[in-house]
Design an enzyme around this catalytic site. Structure first.
Site, PDB file in Angstrom:
ATOM      1  N   ASP A 458      -0.925   0.570   6.408  1.00  0.00           N
ATOM      2  CA  ASP A 458       0.116  -0.420   6.099  1.00  0.00           C
ATOM      3  C   ASP A 458      -0.127  -1.739   6.830  1.00  0.00           C
ATOM      4  OD1 ASP A 458       2.447  -1.332   4.949  1.00  0.00           O
ATOM      5  OD2 ASP A 458       3.600   0.441   5.492  1.00  0.00           O
ATOM      6  N   ASP A 527       7.442  -1.529  -2.724  1.00  0.00           N
ATOM      7  CA  ASP A 527       8.401  -0.550  -2.187  1.00  0.00           C
ATOM      8  C   ASP A 527       9.476  -0.249  -3.218  1.00  0.00           C
ATOM      9  OD1 ASP A 527       7.175  -0.221   0.212  1.00  0.00           O
ATOM     10  OD2 ASP A 527       8.528  -1.495   1.363  1.00  0.00           O
TER      11      ASP A 527
HETATM   12  C1  GLA Z   1       6.318  -0.232   4.522  1.00  0.00           C
HETATM   13  C2  GLA Z   1       5.833   0.643   3.395  1.00  0.00           C
HETATM   14  C3  GLA Z   1       6.773   1.812   3.213  1.00  0.00           C
HETATM   15  C4  GLA Z   1       6.892   2.582   4.499  1.00  0.00           C
HETATM   16  C5  GLA Z   1       7.325   1.656   5.626  1.00  0.00           C
HETATM   17  C6  GLA Z   1       7.301   2.362   6.959  1.00  0.00           C
HETATM   18  O1  GLA Z   1       7.493  -0.875   4.193  1.00  0.00           O
HETATM   19  O2  GLA Z   1       5.694  -0.077   2.224  1.00  0.00           O
HETATM   20  O3  GLA Z   1       6.321   2.653   2.180  1.00  0.00           O
HETATM   21  O4  GLA Z   1       5.654   3.176   4.805  1.00  0.00           O
HETATM   22  O5  GLA Z   1       6.486   0.524   5.718  1.00  0.00           O
HETATM   23  O6  GLA Z   1       7.684   1.529   7.995  1.00  0.00           O
END
Ligand code: GLA
Length: 714
Positions: A458, A527
């Site tokens: 990420d 997301d």
């Molecule tokens: C980001 C990702 C999510 C999750 C969060 C965790 O927002 O896109 O899917 O993994 O981080 O903090």
């Protein structure tokens, strides 16, 4: 063997010098880009478009192929250099070119250009992929001067067009609303699409465009060019229409705040600009991209992908061994391949109990997971599941041991307050010690837990107050060298772990590009997993990425039924991120069945030819179809978004089938206790009928969806 390859490639190399061939043809099965050496040894773009006899563009103006700044150019240049002596101009003459047929499908053409007055050489590379009709182009700038030269602009590509009018489809968005499509007619002057976000570059504007000539883009008709920059950093596309109505398209790294100091004897390789041309609309152009990406653009594109259950949406940061043990059971019940442990598993002095602390401290949290990660992996293994994990190794919370130990490892401006986003800062990846740290986060995880089967990587913030303590007085190289450092860490990881599946994630769709996907097997588009929103988001990406590259998770976002959300997620790489234990029995049964249905259809969805049949941007319906290359199996996804009193949806004509074969059409993935309302369910038709007459694929009910299989019966 290596020597043999070298000899063969040498034999296949043809070098041409000035006196010989002055026309350079870069061709694919259907496309040609013709360059010519003309007056004063300048290199011109003579033609770009469909491969036809007598290719020449016949435009009254000649277009120099890679226009330099500082001499007689009056518009946006491809390249701008300040020489060691301060001379702010560049002049490029053709020196030679070579053509190497790397294999049956791939040909690399290299053209050497040189400044007659200064020892600066610029090499243009064009790699053409015959079957896929894709051309990949990039530039190398070589500094043979006695001192540093400054690169102001350094485009990967410059292309010229002469049409009556030009239409640009761009993609834009923000967190949870990525990849919105917008088309407009280009007017005279310059239009710029770009990013200045650094580490999470694609959040507002991802590096894609569709250019349509002589009218707006159409799925099945007309001349279109689709292009993208393979770069996980700031990009810029400039579209400039001049006083003669000619269009120049300049693609490359964003020169914003990035005048690059190129040292003595050094070369600068620009990222690859990847593009395709079609005179059959955006459908064919996107299929070109899918085919190319499967074979050449995405790591292990032809290999299978894993279905999974993630715990982010159901537990957030709040979990312990008992809770995760339950999630493992849920994953087993669901029938997916893997459990993916998300954020929150690390940090001890500053436990990661929310997003305010612990980022950077990649030691397992002893309170939450006293038996460690390998215990979880083992437990998963016993249940027949693989185990994957979330990391965000380029970032740090100020509340962390990493920050305390290495306050100088962070990108931050002197004499300014730290600027937080999601309570975190970006590490100074320009610093080799930080590169080692990031590499070691991954290497240690994998060495300590050899059963680890997957990583979600990420990157939850963009750069602001951008300044590298490591670079000191050379700050204008920062944006470019950050991305290069990111790639060099990934390069090391891939040397040791060549095939470990990894998801490229950036708080949603902040990193979605073919530069990163050389190292990753898939990406996280957004997301936002609300069924309708996701449909639009995936629709946008589907012009450039094959479905297997898009990780789609079924979650509890959105007001649509579970069936609708599942059908949407099935149009990519299916995963789940939902509280399975809380599912009513029929929903659980449906989900178990969906995982199996998906597995039976995945090869068509991943590797079939994709057709956008009805666009949600145009109708209250969205219909998408995948057809296997052998034309023996197809899957159609239909989503009815909105219905109006008294209006019915016309039959939808299928595409890509064999007109002479007979196909049985059946609705699948029905929710338990429901019956199909698909009018033609269970009947057989010729491919011709399906493509000329079509099927009634909408139930007519608002927010309903259907998955229809089309199977050759004779
Ligand atoms: C980001 C990702 C999510 C999750 C969060 C965790 O927002 O896109 O899917 O993994 O981080 O903090």
């Amino acid at each position: 063997m290596k020597n043999l390859t070298l000899i063969v490639s040498f034999l296949l190399t043809f070098c041409f010098f000035e006196s010989q061939a002055q026309t350079i043809s870069i061709t694919t099965d259907k496309t040609a880009l013709i360059l010519k050496v003309g007056e004063k040894k300048k290199l011109f773009q003579d033609y770009f478009g469909k491969k036809v006899p007598d290719m020449t563009n016949n435009a009254p103006q000649q277009h120099e192929a890679y226009i330099t700044a500082g001499t007689d150019n009056l518009l946006e240049p491809a390249i701008r250099i300040i020489h060691t002596d301060g001379n702010p101009s560049l002049d490029l003459n053709y020196i030679s070119h070579s053509v190497v047929k790397k294999n049956e499908n791939v040909t690399l053409t290299t053209i050497i250009l040189k400044d007659p007055a200064y020892p600066v050489e610029v090499d243009l590379y064009y790699e053409s992929f015959f079957k896929e009709n894709i051309i990949k182009t990039w530039t190398k700038i070589n500094n043979n001067e006695k001192g540093v030269i400054q690169l102001g602009n350094y485009a990967s590509s410059m292309l010229h067009f002469d049409a009556a009018d030009y239409w640009l489809t761009q993609f834009h968005g923000d967190w949870a609303k990525e990849m919105k499509m917008e088309e407009s007619r280009l007017t005279h002057g310059i239009k710029i699409l770009d990013s200045k976000l650094g580490a999470r570059p694609n959040l507002f504007q991802p590096p894609f465009f569709t250019l349509s000539l002589n009218g707006p883009a159409d799925e099945n008709r007309g001349e279109v060019i689709q292009g993208t920059l393979a770069w996980t950093g700031n990009f810029q596309f400039a579209f400039e229409i001049d006083q003669f109505n000619s269009l120049r398209v300049i693609s490359g790294i964003n020169p914003y705040a990035s005048t690059y100091q190129l040292g003595v004897g050094k070369s600068f390789d620009t990222p690859e600009f990847i593009f395709t041309y079609s005179d059959n609309g955006t459908g064919e152009a996107s299929r070109n991209f899918h085919d190319w990406a499967t074979k050449y653009g995405i790591l292990d594109g032809t290999q299978p992908r894993l279905t999974l259950l993630n715990n982010w949406e159901s537990t957030g940061f709040d979990f312990n061994e008992a809770r995760l043990s339950k999630v493992l059971d849920e994953a087993k019940t669901l029938g997916v391949d893997m459990f993916l442990l998300d954020d929150g598993w690390f940090g001890n002095k500053y436990p990661r109990k929310d997003d305010k602390a612990g980022l950077g401290d990649w030691q397992v949290n002893k309170k939450k997971l006293p038996s460690g990660l390998s215990h979880l992996a083992r437990e998963g293994k016993d249940k027949g599941l693989k185990f994957g994990i979330w990391i965000e190794p380029e970032m740090v919370n100020p509340k962390s041991e990493l920050y305390e130990k290495h306050p100088d490892w962070i990108l931050k401006l002197p004499n300014r307050e730290e600027n937080y986003f999601r309570n975190q800062l970006v590490l100074d990846l320009l610093n080799p010690e930080v590169q080692n740290f990031v590499y070691n986060v991954v290497d240690k995880l994998l060495s300590d837990n050899p059963d680890l089967a997957y990583i979600k990587w990420d990157c939850n913030r963009m750069m602001t107050n951008t300044y590298s303590p490591y670079l000191k007085n050379n700050q204008s190289n920062l944006y470019v060298d950050y991305t290069r450092s990111f790639y060099s860490v990934l390069e090391r990881i891939r040397q040791k772990y060549p095939h470990l599946p990894m998801m490229l994630c950036s708080g949603g769709g902040g990193r979605t590009d073919y530069g990163g996907l050389k190292y990753f097997t898939e990406f996280w588009p957004s997301d936002d997993t609300d069924g309708i929103e996701r449909l639009f988001i995936q629709w946008g990406y589907s012009y450039f990425f094959p479905s297997f590259a898009m990780a789609n998770h079924v979650t509890s976002w959105g007001k649509e039924s579970l069936k609708f959300r599942t059908d949407v997620a099935m149009m990519g790489k299916l995963g789940y991120d939902i509280n399975v234990s809380q599912m009513p029995a029929d929903e659980l049964h449906f989900s178990q069945q969906s995982v199996q249905t998906y597995k039976s259809l995945e090869s068509v969805i991943w590797h079939g030819d994709m057709y956008h049949l009805v666009s949600p941007y145009k109708e209250n319906l969205a219909v998408l179809q995948y057809v296997s290359k052998a034309q023996d199996k197809a899957v159609l996804f239909s989503y009815t978004l909105h219905t109006r009193y008294g209006s019915e949806f016309a039959p939808v004509k299928l595409k890509g089938l064999d007109p002479k074969s007979s196909y049985k059409v059946e609705e699948t993935n029905l929710f338990p206790g429901t019956t199909s309302s698909f009018h033609e369910n269970g009947q057989s038709f010729s491919g011709a009928y399906l493509m000329d007459m079509g099927l009634h694929v909408s139930s007519g009910k608002e927010l309903s969806s259907a998955v229809i299989t089309i199977t050759r019966v004779q």
